[in-house]
Design a protein around this motif. Structure first.
Motif, PDB file in Angstrom:
ATOM      1  N   GLY A  91       0.793  -1.215   0.000  1.00 27.43           N
ATOM      2  CA  GLY A  91       0.000   0.000   0.000  1.00 27.43           C
ATOM      3  C   GLY A  91       0.825   1.264   0.000  1.00 27.43           C
ATOM      4  N   TRP A  92       0.129   2.363  -0.084  1.00 29.59           N
ATOM      5  CA  TRP A  92       0.741   3.682  -0.137  1.00 29.59           C
ATOM      6  C   TRP A  92       0.306   4.508   1.067  1.00 29.59           C
ATOM      7  CZ3 TRP A  92       4.258   5.038  -3.829  1.00 29.59           C
ATOM      8  CH2 TRP A  92       4.348   4.214  -4.945  1.00 29.59           C
ATOM      9  N   PHE A  93       1.275   5.188   1.653  1.00 29.83           N
ATOM     10  CA  PHE A  93       1.053   6.169   2.697  1.00 29.83           C
ATOM     11  C   PHE A  93       1.627   7.486   2.192  1.00 29.83           C
ATOM     12  CE2 PHE A  93      -0.070   3.392   6.299  1.00 29.83           C
ATOM     13  CZ  PHE A  93       0.278   2.153   5.780  1.00 29.83           C
ATOM     14  N   ARG A  94       1.321   8.561   2.890  1.00 31.03           N
ATOM     15  CA  ARG A  94       1.907   9.833   2.506  1.00 31.03           C
ATOM     16  C   ARG A  94       2.144  10.707   3.727  1.00 31.03           C
ATOM     17  NH1 ARG A  94      -3.167  12.645  -0.810  1.00 31.03           N
ATOM     18  NH2 ARG A  94      -4.543  12.979   1.014  1.00 31.03           N
ATOM     19  N   VAL A 146      -3.261   5.471   2.261  1.00 30.91           N
ATOM     20  CA  VAL A 146      -3.884   6.175   1.146  1.00 30.91           C
ATOM     21  C   VAL A 146      -4.678   5.145   0.334  1.00 30.91           C
ATOM     22  CG1 VAL A 146      -3.486   7.520  -0.944  1.00 30.91           C
ATOM     23  CG2 VAL A 146      -2.088   7.915   1.080  1.00 30.91           C
ATOM     24  N   CYS A 147      -3.983   4.169  -0.190  1.00 33.69           N
ATOM     25  CA  CYS A 147      -4.615   3.051  -0.893  1.00 33.69           C
ATOM     26  C   CYS A 147      -3.774   1.802  -0.650  1.00 33.69           C
ATOM     27  CB  CYS A 147      -4.693   3.283  -2.406  1.00 33.69           C
ATOM     28  SG  CYS A 147      -5.843   4.549  -2.955  1.00 33.69           S
ATOM     29  N   TYR A 197       4.995   7.067   0.240  1.00 32.08           N
ATOM     30  CA  TYR A 197       5.764   5.877   0.564  1.00 32.08           C
ATOM     31  C   TYR A 197       4.947   4.632   0.252  1.00 32.08           C
ATOM     32  CZ  TYR A 197       8.458   9.128   3.497  1.00 32.08           C
ATOM     33  OH  TYR A 197       9.217  10.176   3.961  1.00 32.08           O
ATOM     34  N   CYS A 198       5.626   3.618  -0.254  1.00 32.34           N
ATOM     35  CA  CYS A 198       4.946   2.332  -0.360  1.00 32.34           C
ATOM     36  C   CYS A 198       5.477   1.400   0.730  1.00 32.34           C
ATOM     37  CB  CYS A 198       5.080   1.702  -1.735  1.00 32.34           C
ATOM     38  SG  CYS A 198       6.745   1.308  -2.281  1.00 32.34           S
TER      39      CYS A 198
END
Length: 131
Positions: A38-41, A52-53, A98-99
């Motif tokens: 997944g992705w964070f920010r 995020v997703c 970030y992933c």
């Protein structure tokens, strides 16, 4: 050792689009499906946000309410890569993205949001959205 490489960030005007890539290594293509990725920010001067997703390890996907109508997550198993397609970008989307990956992530479900904790992290890629 799982390694993640995020790329695709850049400068874009509000309303524009970007596609981020997260290339994963350190496991086989068969294992790739076993991982939630997944992705964070993290916006400048702020704490890192929650997910995020994410592409869950059962193949399902989840995006936070703030982006679900604009962002889409997908995966190319042959390339061990997860993508984040970001459309209709807004200045408030400006952040380092970030992933992260985990075979068995910690998941907490609350009304209106799902919280994920993932073990493996890559370096981020900066997305800047100008107004």
């Amino acid at each position: 050792e799982v390694q993640l490489q995020a790329s695709g960030g850049g400068l874009v005007q509000a309303g524009g689009s970007l596609r981020l890539s997260c290339a994963a290594s350190g496991f086989t293509s068969d294992d790739f499906d076993d991982y939630a990725i997944g992705w964070f920010r993290q916006a400048p001067g702020k704490e890192r946000e929650g997910i995020v997703c994410i592409r869950n390890n059962d193949g399902s996907t989840y995006c936070a309410d703030s982006v679900k109508d604009r962002f889409t997550i997908s995966a190319d198993n042959a390339k061990n890569t997860v993508y984040l397609q970001m459309n209709s970008l807004k200045p408030e989307d400006t952040a380092v993205y970030y992933c992260a990956a985990d075979r068995d992530p910690e998941i907490i479900t609350e009304p209106g949001h799902i919280y994920y904790t993932l073990e493996h992290w890559g370096k981020g890629t900066l997305v800047t959205v100008s107004s």
